[in-house]
Every structure is written in structure tokens, then in C-alpha cells.
Design an enzyme around this catalytic site. Structure first.
Site: not given
Ligand code: CP3
Length: 352
Positions: A24, A28, A37, A73, A150
Site C-alpha cells: 500500500r 491515503r 482521490r 484492488d 469477499y
Molecule cells: O499496495 C498497493 O499500493 C497496491 C494497491 C492495493 C490496494 N489494495 C489498494 C487499496 C492492493 C495490493 C490491495 C490489496 C487488498 N485489497 C487486500 C490484500 C492485502 C491486505 O491489505 O490484506 C485486501 C484484503 C483488499 C480489500 C480491501 N481494499 C479492503 C478491505 C479495503 C478497505 C480498507 C481500506 O484500507 O480502506 C480496500 C480499499 C483500498 N484498496 C484502498 C486502497 C488504496 C483505500 C481506498 C481509498 O482510497 O479509499
């Protein structure tokens, strides 16, 4: 052509520095991400190749990193399979049409990944133009079980009750869903390779929610088959992240990947010893606590150094956090961690 540091370390070959990137790393905690965003929904951002590439490159402009991970994602492929995805702020992902029966499964669509998810490939191709030859472009997907969880729950879950209900009461539906996701995932990863990905990563954040036996019999084989299908057509490295790693998750009999990404809760020396005892020929990635960036500089440096020293015992080590960076991470603290990694490299000479 100059070698890619992360690819070399992932394959267990010597490198002149320890590759470093952060889970990540785009997101944010960066004001420049929040600026983009504020005018666009997260899912729309993922589906816009120019903006996704821009956001992917943002952390590389600030920090001396060895890799970019494509901004997307793990749930994006679900949108091509017929579920609608939204992210309610504060509530995490929501997927419509949760898979709870054979009828629900039957309604799912096996997408043509080039056509229906091609925007991810386009974003990879665009991002790559902004990378140095020694920097690695990482493509990724969720591992079948984590994506299935999911798709079945329709959102995040604490108890995984719907997942367990399907697994215990309709095991055939569970199995067929896993097969479908595994097939789509291998095609999706190969599409990313074709677009320019140099390394792939499979996220299995929720693997730890199954019993050890179910992980071994119902989760791991589908994940490993994804790797097998990808490796049949490509010889690059693949990183597997088995989430909050319980010890039995290291019992990856016949694991076909190249790197195990270790969660921050595990002690890295112990994880490396376990991997060696099992005879797994893999490198490791990890595993700084993403909350450690709040620590005073001297403590942060000490934590980083401990991980670097532990990493010396592995076949290869990619420095990273043990889970994604959080929105309150101070960007300046990343500079300190990177500086500690680079100064450690200077004191020890060439790696491995
Ligand atoms: O790592 C990176 O920079 C690449 C992008 C990336 C995102 N999600 C962007 C994201 C990657 C590799 C993921 C993987 C992901 N997504 C996983 C596996 C890794 C982990 O974190 O355990 C999972 C379980 C998800 C599912 C997911 N996506 C959740 C549960 C959430 C909400 C929680 C949160 O952090 O907001 C997301 C949203 C998400 N995915 C955001 C980002 C940058 C936030 C979105 C926003 O801008 O509001």
C-alpha cells in the site's frame, strides 16, 4: 540491460542492495493521492489507466524504491464476474449478489480478462514507462480463498460465517467457486505479465481463517494451481502473502512460488528457520510493523535493522512492511526506514 534488484532477490540471486518497497505504498497517507482521490471514487480510479498509473508512480517520486505495485484492488476482478463493488468510507468493500448457493454461482460470468479487465494491463504498460530499468513492476491478484471470502460474505467479516456455512453445507459449491476464481486469476495474472509486470504477488490475507486441514486440502491447492498455470507460461518470480501467518501456513508442501511475504506478527528469524526446515527454496519479504513508523527515529531504525539482520539468513530478502501502510503513516518516516536499509547495505557489502 540492467538487472532488476527485486527480481534477483526474489529468485535468490545476489544483489548489490536490499530491494525495498511498501505494501500500500500508494494511498491515503500521501497528500498527492488524496488530491486525486477527492474528485473520483476508488473503483473508478482503479478503472482509469492514466490516473491509476499516476497514483502508482506517486510514491516512487518521493522515495528511493525498488518496485511499483499497480494501483488496483484484489476485488476488481469480481466486477468482471458480475458483482458490483463499492467502498463505503469506514466500512470497507461491499459486493452485491453474494454467492450463497449453486444458483448464485451459476449466475457468475467467466470474463474475457483481456477485454473486461484490460484497463489494469493498460495501467501497467503506462506505469512501466515511468520506471528505471532496475525497478520492478509488480502485478497482483487476490488468492482464490481471500477473493472467495469477499464474494461469499459480500463484505469483510470477523467470523466468516457465510464462508463456513457454504464450506460445511454446500462443499461442492464452495469447491466450484474456488475453481472458477483460480481459473480467472491465472488468466488475469498472465494478462498483467503480457502488459509488462516483472513480478507477481498473490494476497491471501484471510488464509488463516480456515482450519489447518481445510487450508491444506481446500485452500492451498487452488492457490498453488494458479501459480502452476502462470509458471507454465512465464518464468518470472511470484510472491505469496499468507496473511496473518500461523505456523502451519508455512507447511506449504510443494509450494511453487518464489517468495513468502511474512506478516508483521511473525518473528522473521523463526519464519526463515521454519521455511528452511521444510526444505522450501524461497526468498522472504517483510516484515516491519506498519505502525512502527510512529516510533521515535532511533527505535524505528533499530526495528528496521533487526529485520535486515534476520533477512541475511534467508535465500534472499526483500524489505517491506508486514501488512499495508495505514492512512496515518507519516511519509517522512518512510525516508528514515529507507535510509536505514541503504546504510545497512553499505556496511555489509554485496548481498548473499
Ligand atoms: O499496495 C498497493 O499500493 C497496491 C494497491 C492495493 C490496494 N489494495 C489498494 C487499496 C492492493 C495490493 C490491495 C490489496 C487488498 N485489497 C487486500 C490484500 C492485502 C491486505 O491489505 O490484506 C485486501 C484484503 C483488499 C480489500 C480491501 N481494499 C479492503 C478491505 C479495503 C478497505 C480498507 C481500506 O484500507 O480502506 C480496500 C480499499 C483500498 N484498496 C484502498 C486502497 C488504496 C483505500 C481506498 C481509498 O482510497 O479509499
Amino acid at each position: 540491460m540492467s538487472k532488476k534488484t527485486l527480481v534477483e532477490a526474489a529468485m535468490g540471486r545476489a544483489t548489490d542492495r536490499t530491494p525495498i518497497w511498501f505494501l500500500r505504498q500508494a494511498g491515503r497517507y500521501l497528500p498527492e493521492y488524496r488530491a486525486i482521490r477527492k474528485d473520483i471514487e476508488f473503483v473508478d480510479l482503479c478503472k482509469n489507466p492514466a490516473l491509476a498509473a499516476e497514483v502508482t508512480l506517486q510514491p516512487l517520486r518521493r522515495f528511493d524504491l525498488d518496485a511499483a505495485i499497480i494501483f488496483s484492488d484484489i476485488l476488481i476482478p469480481c466486477t468482471a464476474m458480475g458483482q458490483h463493488l463499492t467502498f463505503d468510507s469506514g466500512h470497507g468493500p461491499v459486493l452485491t449478489h453474494p454467492i450463497r448457493s449453486a444458483q448464485d454461482l451459476f449466475k457468475l460470468h467467466h470474463p474475457n480478462v483481456e477485454k473486461e479487465l484490460g484497463y489494469v494491463g493498460e495501467a501497467i504498460t503506462l506505469t512501466k514507462k515511468g520506471l528505471r530499468p532496475d525497478q520492478t513492476m509488480i502485478g497482483f491478484a487476490g488468492a482464490p480463498f481471500t477473493v472467495a471470502s469477499y464474494m461469499i460474505e459480500g463484505s469483510g467479516s470477523k467470523t466468516f460465517t457465510e464462508v463456513k456455512k457454504l464450506r460445511y453445507t454446500q462443499p461442492q459449491v464452495f469447491e466450484e467457486l474456488m475453481e472458477l476464481i483460480a481459473a480467472v486469476t491465472s488468466e488475469y495474472l498472465l494478462m498483467q505479465v503480457k502488459a509488462g509486470a516483472d513480478c507477481l504477488m498473490l494476497f491471501d490475507t484471510w488464509a488463516n481463517q480456515m482450519t489447518a486441514e481445510d487450508y491444506r486440502d481446500l485452500v492451498f491447492p487452488h492457490m498453488n494451481r494458479v501459480i502452476e498455470a502462470v509458471k507454465a507460461k512465464w518464468d518470472g518470480p511470484l510472491i505469496y502473502y499468507p496473511g496473518q501467518t500461523l505456523e502451519w501456513l508455512f507447511e506449504l508442501n510443494g509450494f511453487l512460488g518464489d517468495v513468502i511475504a511474512v506478516d508483521w506478527r511473525s518473528r522473521l528469524p523463526r519464519a526463515i528457520a521454519l521455511i528452511e526446515n521444510l526444505g522450501l527454496n524461497v526468498s522472504v519479504q517483510g516484515n516491519l510493523d506498519p505502525q512502527a513508523f510512529m516510533a521515535p527515529e532511533s527505535l524505528l531504525r533499530r526495528n528496521v535493522r533487526q529485520i535486515l539482520e534476520a533477512g541475511q539468513k534467508a535465500r534472499g530478502h526483500i524489505f517491506n512492511v508486514g501488512h499495508g501502510l495505514l492512512p496515518h503513516t507519516p511519509p517522512e518516516a518512510l525516508l528514515i526506514a529507507i535510509d536505514e536499509v541503504r546504510s545497512f547495505d553499505k556496511t555489509r557489502g554485496s548481498s548473499h
